[in-house]
Design a protein around this motif. Sequence first.
Motif, PDB file in Angstrom:
ATOM      1  N   ARG A  55      88.386 130.689 120.754  1.00 30.33           N
ATOM      2  CA  ARG A  55      88.861 131.602 121.507  1.00 30.33           C
ATOM      3  C   ARG A  55      90.111 131.925 121.465  1.00 30.33           C
ATOM      4  NH1 ARG A  55      89.813 126.808 123.716  1.00 30.33           N
ATOM      5  NH2 ARG A  55      91.228 126.628 125.486  1.00 30.33           N
ATOM      6  N   GLU A  56      90.545 133.084 122.091  1.00 30.69           N
ATOM      7  CA  GLU A  56      91.951 133.534 122.150  1.00 30.69           C
ATOM      8  C   GLU A  56      92.685 132.851 123.022  1.00 30.69           C
ATOM      9  OE1 GLU A  56      94.602 137.373 123.262  1.00 30.69           O
ATOM     10  OE2 GLU A  56      92.541 137.898 123.043  1.00 30.69           O
ATOM     11  N   VAL A  57      93.639 132.399 122.552  1.00 28.71           N
ATOM     12  CA  VAL A  57      94.767 131.323 123.573  1.00 28.71           C
ATOM     13  C   VAL A  57      96.086 132.215 123.505  1.00 28.71           C
ATOM     14  CG1 VAL A  57      95.996 129.225 123.574  1.00 28.71           C
ATOM     15  CG2 VAL A  57      93.906 129.383 122.733  1.00 28.71           C
ATOM     16  N   ASP A  58      96.394 132.336 124.725  1.00 27.21           N
ATOM     17  CA  ASP A  58      97.723 133.082 125.174  1.00 27.21           C
ATOM     18  C   ASP A  58      98.797 132.178 124.909  1.00 27.21           C
ATOM     19  OD1 ASP A  58     100.000 134.383 126.433  1.00 27.21           O
ATOM     20  OD2 ASP A  58      99.149 134.485 128.222  1.00 27.21           O
ATOM     21  N   PRO A  59      99.820 132.505 124.064  1.00 26.30           N
ATOM     22  CA  PRO A  59     100.982 131.780 123.600  1.00 26.30           C
ATOM     23  C   PRO A  59     101.553 131.265 124.736  1.00 26.30           C
ATOM     24  CG  PRO A  59     100.664 133.688 122.166  1.00 26.30           C
ATOM     25  CD  PRO A  59      99.868 133.802 123.314  1.00 26.30           C
ATOM     26  N   ALA A  60     101.934 131.953 125.658  1.00 25.28           N
ATOM     27  CA  ALA A  60     102.681 131.588 126.984  1.00 25.28           C
ATOM     28  C   ALA A  60     101.796 130.435 127.740  1.00 25.28           C
ATOM     29  CB  ALA A  60     102.676 132.707 127.858  1.00 25.28           C
ATOM     30  N   ARG A  61     100.698 130.215 127.417  1.00 19.91           N
ATOM     31  CA  ARG A  61      99.919 129.060 127.911  1.00 19.91           C
ATOM     32  C   ARG A  61      99.986 127.919 127.185  1.00 19.91           C
ATOM     33  NH1 ARG A  61      98.953 129.567 133.172  1.00 19.91           N
ATOM     34  NH2 ARG A  61      97.331 128.213 132.625  1.00 19.91           N
ATOM     35  N   GLY A  65     105.142 127.509 124.339  1.00 20.59           N
ATOM     36  CA  GLY A  65     105.274 129.026 124.412  1.00 20.59           C
ATOM     37  C   GLY A  65     106.059 128.892 125.938  1.00 20.59           C
ATOM     38  N   ALA A  66     105.430 128.021 126.945  1.00 21.27           N
ATOM     39  CA  ALA A  66     105.978 128.113 128.195  1.00 21.27           C
ATOM     40  C   ALA A  66     107.504 127.750 128.039  1.00 21.27           C
ATOM     41  CB  ALA A  66     105.239 126.938 129.129  1.00 21.27           C
ATOM     42  N   ARG A  67     107.811 126.807 127.065  1.00 25.44           N
ATOM     43  CA  ARG A  67     109.332 126.333 126.935  1.00 25.44           C
ATOM     44  C   ARG A  67     110.161 127.695 126.558  1.00 25.44           C
ATOM     45  NH1 ARG A  67     107.085 121.061 124.744  1.00 25.44           N
ATOM     46  NH2 ARG A  67     107.372 119.758 126.634  1.00 25.44           N
ATOM     47  N   ALA A  68     109.610 128.328 125.476  1.00 23.62           N
ATOM     48  CA  ALA A  68     110.372 129.468 125.151  1.00 23.62           C
ATOM     49  C   ALA A  68     110.715 130.512 126.009  1.00 23.62           C
ATOM     50  CB  ALA A  68     109.601 130.080 124.017  1.00 23.62           C
ATOM     51  N   ASN A  69     109.769 130.529 126.896  1.00 26.18           N
ATOM     52  CA  ASN A  69     109.842 131.546 128.279  1.00 26.18           C
ATOM     53  C   ASN A  69     110.636 131.033 129.220  1.00 26.18           C
ATOM     54  OD1 ASN A  69     108.250 133.558 127.092  1.00 26.18           O
ATOM     55  ND2 ASN A  69     106.337 132.877 127.925  1.00 26.18           N
ATOM     56  N   ASN A  70     110.935 129.721 129.164  1.00 22.43           N
ATOM     57  CA  ASN A  70     111.854 129.075 130.388  1.00 22.43           C
ATOM     58  C   ASN A  70     112.528 127.910 129.770  1.00 22.43           C
ATOM     59  OD1 ASN A  70     112.642 128.393 132.840  1.00 22.43           O
ATOM     60  ND2 ASN A  70     110.999 127.469 133.599  1.00 22.43           N
ATOM     61  N   PRO A  71     113.564 128.474 129.103  1.00 28.63           N
ATOM     62  CA  PRO A  71     114.640 127.588 128.439  1.00 28.63           C
ATOM     63  C   PRO A  71     115.386 126.493 129.089  1.00 28.63           C
ATOM     64  CG  PRO A  71     115.455 129.621 128.051  1.00 28.63           C
ATOM     65  CD  PRO A  71     113.947 129.640 128.773  1.00 28.63           C
ATOM     66  N   SER A  72     115.293 126.465 130.520  1.00 28.63           N
ATOM     67  CA  SER A  72     115.976 125.335 131.175  1.00 28.63           C
ATOM     68  C   SER A  72     114.906 124.264 131.317  1.00 28.63           C
ATOM     69  CB  SER A  72     116.221 125.952 132.518  1.00 28.63           C
ATOM     70  OG  SER A  72     115.252 126.499 133.309  1.00 28.63           O
ATOM     71  N   SER A  73     113.822 124.213 131.129  1.00 26.96           N
ATOM     72  CA  SER A  73     112.977 123.176 131.022  1.00 26.96           C
ATOM     73  C   SER A  73     113.050 122.195 130.045  1.00 26.96           C
ATOM     74  CB  SER A  73     111.515 123.720 131.270  1.00 26.96           C
ATOM     75  OG  SER A  73     111.253 124.492 132.202  1.00 26.96           O
TER      76      SER A  73
END
Length: 73
Positions: A55-61, A65-73
Amino acid sequence: MNPEDLAEPDLVRELAHLHRTRHDTFLHGSSDALREHSSRLAVLENEYLLRHPEREVDPARTRSGARANNPSS
């Protein structure tokens, strides 16, 4: 009905219904209701994953991917 006997649209419809009702069952359902809800959801989700291993997995999920979108984490 056994999940493996469900046609694809029926499996998806049952999953959608259980996902919609999860929060209310968690907050307000009896222990038995929550246990049954959890069990049925797990069985149906497992069947879906068996049918759709690629199944398709959203990289942001994903974690990376989540860390790349929120570098302060």
